[in-house]
Design a protein around this motif. Sequence first.
Motif, mmCIF file in Angstrom:
data_model
loop_
_atom_site.group_PDB
_atom_site.id
_atom_site.type_symbol
_atom_site.label_atom_id
_atom_site.label_comp_id
_atom_site.label_asym_id
_atom_site.label_seq_id
_atom_site.Cartn_x
_atom_site.Cartn_y
_atom_site.Cartn_z
ATOM 1 N N SER A 10 0.838 -1.201 0.000
ATOM 2 C CA SER A 10 0.000 0.000 0.000
ATOM 3 C C SER A 10 0.868 1.245 0.000
ATOM 4 O O SER A 10 2.073 1.195 0.297
ATOM 5 N N ILE A 11 0.245 2.368 -0.307
ATOM 6 C CA ILE A 11 0.952 3.656 -0.228
ATOM 7 C C ILE A 11 1.402 3.911 1.195
ATOM 8 O O ILE A 11 2.504 4.428 1.439
ATOM 9 N N GLN A 12 0.579 3.534 2.180
ATOM 10 C CA GLN A 12 0.933 3.767 3.578
ATOM 11 C C GLN A 12 2.178 2.967 3.981
ATOM 12 O O GLN A 12 3.065 3.493 4.673
ATOM 13 N N GLU A 13 2.273 1.718 3.542
ATOM 14 C CA GLU A 13 3.468 0.919 3.836
ATOM 15 C C GLU A 13 4.700 1.527 3.175
ATOM 16 O O GLU A 13 5.785 1.588 3.762
ATOM 17 N N LEU A 23 13.682 9.804 2.565
ATOM 18 C CA LEU A 23 13.627 10.080 1.138
ATOM 19 C C LEU A 23 12.889 11.393 0.876
ATOM 20 O O LEU A 23 12.059 11.824 1.671
ATOM 21 N N THR A 24 13.210 12.002 -0.245
ATOM 22 C CA THR A 24 12.502 13.202 -0.689
ATOM 23 C C THR A 24 11.267 12.743 -1.460
ATOM 24 O O THR A 24 11.379 12.063 -2.481
ATOM 25 N N PHE A 25 10.076 13.121 -0.945
ATOM 26 C CA PHE A 25 8.848 12.601 -1.536
ATOM 27 C C PHE A 25 7.678 13.536 -1.272
ATOM 28 O O PHE A 25 7.727 14.428 -0.416
ATOM 29 N N ALA A 26 6.606 13.293 -2.003
ATOM 30 C CA ALA A 26 5.313 13.932 -1.746
ATOM 31 C C ALA A 26 4.231 12.877 -1.922
ATOM 32 O O ALA A 26 4.164 12.219 -2.963
ATOM 33 N N ALA A 27 3.423 12.693 -0.884
ATOM 34 C CA ALA A 27 2.243 11.837 -0.963
ATOM 35 C C ALA A 27 1.026 12.737 -0.931
ATOM 36 O O ALA A 27 0.992 13.705 -0.163
ATOM 37 N N TYR A 28 0.035 12.452 -1.760
ATOM 38 C CA TYR A 28 -1.122 13.340 -1.813
ATOM 39 C C TYR A 28 -2.358 12.589 -2.279
ATOM 40 O O TYR A 28 -2.283 11.534 -2.908
ATOM 41 N N LYS A 33 -11.188 12.034 -4.735
ATOM 42 C CA LYS A 33 -10.571 10.841 -5.317
ATOM 43 C C LYS A 33 -10.366 9.806 -4.213
ATOM 44 O O LYS A 33 -10.228 10.147 -3.041
ATOM 45 N N SER A 34 -10.320 8.544 -4.583
ATOM 46 C CA SER A 34 -10.220 7.497 -3.572
ATOM 47 C C SER A 34 -8.791 7.042 -3.311
ATOM 48 O O SER A 34 -8.473 6.597 -2.206
ATOM 49 N N LYS A 35 -7.905 7.187 -4.316
ATOM 50 C CA LYS A 35 -6.557 6.622 -4.179
ATOM 51 C C LYS A 35 -5.506 7.704 -3.926
ATOM 52 O O LYS A 35 -5.416 8.674 -4.675
ATOM 53 N N PRO A 36 -4.692 7.525 -2.889
ATOM 54 C CA PRO A 36 -3.558 8.436 -2.703
ATOM 55 C C PRO A 36 -2.483 8.163 -3.742
ATOM 56 O O PRO A 36 -2.392 7.051 -4.293
ATOM 57 N N GLU A 37 -1.680 9.180 -4.012
ATOM 58 C CA GLU A 37 -0.587 9.069 -4.976
ATOM 59 C C GLU A 37 0.721 9.420 -4.286
ATOM 60 O O GLU A 37 0.734 10.155 -3.299
ATOM 61 N N LYS A 84 0.301 5.053 -7.633
ATOM 62 C CA LYS A 84 -1.078 5.481 -7.399
ATOM 63 C C LYS A 84 -1.844 4.339 -6.745
ATOM 64 O O LYS A 84 -2.194 3.354 -7.394
ATOM 65 N N GLY A 85 -2.072 4.476 -5.454
ATOM 66 C CA GLY A 85 -2.897 3.526 -4.727
ATOM 67 C C GLY A 85 -2.206 2.237 -4.323
ATOM 68 O O GLY A 85 -2.557 1.623 -3.322
#
Length: 376
Positions: A10-13, A23-28, A33-37, A84-85
């Motif tokens: 999953s995105i959360q894991e 790490l350099t990242f962006a989660a959004y 919408k239902s799925k995080p990216e 994505k998701g």
Amino acid sequence: MREVKTSIKSIQETLSVCLENNLTFAAYRLPNKSKPELIVQQQHEILPVENLANITSLNGFLVAPFIQSAENPMFLIQPDFYFKGEVSEEQFDELIQINHSDKASSNEELPYEVSKDEYLGQIEKIIGSIKNNDFQKVVLSRTKIVNNNLTGHIPELLSKLCDRFPNAFIYIFNTPGKLWIGATPEPFAVLNNEVFYTSSVAGTKENTDKYRSIENWGSKEILEQQYVTDYINSVLNANHWENITHTGPYVKKAGNLLHLRTDFTSVSGPSNGNLGHLITNLHPTPAVCGFPKKEALQIISEVEKHNREYYSGFLGPVGMGQPVTLFVNLRCMKIAGSNIVLYSGGGLTIDSHPVDEWYETEIKASTLLSVIREIQ
């Protein structure tokens, strides 16, 4: 850019690994919408963006501060990995091999936190200047610092925010020395299918039956929002954007709050000006600064004792499925070691009442605090 479709992690894991390895990242998660990216950059250092003239050529997650400076630059997180998701086991294992934890920089410095009495005094000073016709509206902000170690809880916080605020733009970004989280209700600049979209959002009330009808809103909130609407309309025209239509004002729900909102759309075409120049000229709008802009910025710099940094700036994905999807960075906080720093503010006009304005900032800060308390 590698896009993964096989569902293994999953995105959360994956977010847990990104945080652990610094790490350099962006989660959004985009509104409705239902799925995080998740965008992850292989290199640790961010890519500074000097200007937005070529914004439609950018690809990644763009972050802009309230006011650009050497300490708070505008920058792009590049999509060396994009999910994505869901995340494949192969890509998950590849991310584990990237580790910048040895480059961890301190982000524990705390900004100034104003007391209630001092904030009320600041408000009274600004209202006095408004009565002297120095300006018509000023957005005054403050910080709220809470000792709360969120280590290990951030992936869960992302999930909770997505569930609680389906209409908001939910994000977490991590770069050297910066870890920010937000759930903003305010679109800033969206370009999709050659249609440009922005909105005028101002005026705040608690989410009660009474204020779901615009007829029950007072002159203070209506005037506060009208300043923003007039400003956006003037900037669109000055930048030669044509075929502008607007809808509103109307009442828009944002979590535990209600706002007044007017939506603007314009079909992009050869007669319109440069999109990057338009965004640059729009920011900061009277929704986060005041009006007139120059005078409002001056009094903010004199009165506020904290640096807003990325609060009331803008951020979002660019070149990721659609050219530009940016939001005003509100209802946000930064992580500073074992503390969280929440940012909130309110628009002051000639009809403002200091105690009411303080209470409004408390309600806005509670947007994130209420969710944080659920996970601990």
